[in-house]
Design an enzyme around this catalytic site. Structure first.
Site, short mmCIF file in Angstrom:
data_model
loop_
_atom_site.label_atom_id
_atom_site.label_comp_id
_atom_site.label_asym_id
_atom_site.label_seq_id
_atom_site.Cartn_x
_atom_site.Cartn_y
_atom_site.Cartn_z
N ASP A 156 -1.61 -0.95 5.96
CA ASP A 156 -1.87 -0.46 7.32
C ASP A 156 -3.36 -0.32 7.62
O ASP A 156 -3.72 0.13 8.71
CB ASP A 156 -1.19 0.90 7.54
CG ASP A 156 -1.86 2.01 6.75
OD1 ASP A 156 -2.04 1.84 5.52
OD2 ASP A 156 -2.21 3.05 7.34
N ASP A 176 0.01 5.14 1.12
CA ASP A 176 -0.15 6.03 2.27
C ASP A 176 -0.20 5.24 3.57
O ASP A 176 -1.02 4.33 3.72
CB ASP A 176 -1.44 6.84 2.13
CG ASP A 176 -1.48 7.67 0.87
OD1 ASP A 176 -1.20 8.87 0.94
OD2 ASP A 176 -1.78 7.11 -0.21
N ASP A 206 0.88 -1.16 0.00
CA ASP A 206 0.00 0.00 0.00
C ASP A 206 0.92 1.22 0.00
O ASP A 206 2.13 1.10 0.25
CB ASP A 206 -0.89 -0.04 1.24
CG ASP A 206 -1.76 1.19 1.39
OD1 ASP A 206 -2.36 1.61 0.39
OD2 ASP A 206 -1.82 1.75 2.50
#
Length: 234
Positions: free
Chosen positions: A186, A29, A27
């Site tokens: 996250d 960000d 991922d």
């Protein structure tokens, strides 16, 4: 047992049972790049233009993985219902596009991990829900990420995470079976997408995880506190 030792032991166990991963996807960000302050600045630009109180880093940081919608919901709260959402979103994205990498930087351990992957010729890529043009613009400004083999944004396909399709497409383009690829994220949607794709999922505990989130329920196979924790896997 501390969390780092737990990650090391889990990685060692996976390598013994499944072999070394052939590729890794990230991922963006909150996982590979700390983008919170630039996203927060874009939100505060919109809030200021409408005469509303600004958000602090403590407020916007946990929402930085949730896109323009999550940020605007944070900043405007119940007042958002009084606005036309489309123009607000576009205002935020237009400002952000001009300031996409002012404060953003690769998370600690990330530069070392990417260099290690490049040296070992392990293909890696990024699958994000961020609009492709913004993600591509950011990568151009972060030299360490220029060897990214595949970049898929949230608008690259009809599907986006938590749908596993973008991850499966990325694996196909890398010519690596999903079962031999790890996905690092996250957010709950990251882990859900990776699990649905049949990949080994890695939770970036240093990312934008809010106080109300319950990552222990997301069923990630590995939890790391630094991207450097993954170097022994490759």
């Amino acid at each position: 047992m501390n969390k780092l030792n737990s990650a090391e032991n889990t990685i060692s166990h996976l390598l013994q049972n499944c072999g070394q991963p052939k590729a890794v996807l990230f991922d963006l960000d909150g996982t590979l790049v700390d983008t919170a302050d630039d996203l927060g600045a874009a939100l505060n630009h919109v809030l200021q233009s409408h005469g509303l109180p600004l958000c602090s880093a403590e407020q916007y940081r946990p929402m930085a993985s949730h896109g323009a919608k999550g940020l605007l919901e944070l900043g405007f709260g119940p007042l958002l219902a009084n606005y036309d959402f489309g123009p607000l979103r576009q205002q935020l994205l237009d400002y952000y596009a001009l300031h996409v990498c002012v404060h953003s930087q690769i998370f600690p351990g990330g530069t070392e991990l990417i260099a290690h992957l490049n040296q070992r010729k392990i293909p890696w890529g990024i699958v994000t829900n961020k609009p492709y043009r913004l993600a591509a613009s950011m990568l151009k400004q972060l030299p360490a990420l220029r060897q990214c083999a595949i970049l898929l944004g949230g608008d690259s396909l009809a599907q986006r995470k938590p749908d596993p399709t973008p991850l499966l497409v990325a694996c196909h383009q890398l010519k690596v079976p999903a079962a031999q690829c790890w996905y690092v994220g996250d957010a709950e949607r990251d882990i859900a997408a990776g699990n649905r794709a049949g990949m080994t999922t890695v939770l970036a505990e240093f990312g934008y995880i809010g106080a109300s989130d319950q990552p222990e329920l997301w069923q990630a196979e590995i939890a790391i506190q630094s991207l450097a924790d993954l170097i022994p896997a490759f």
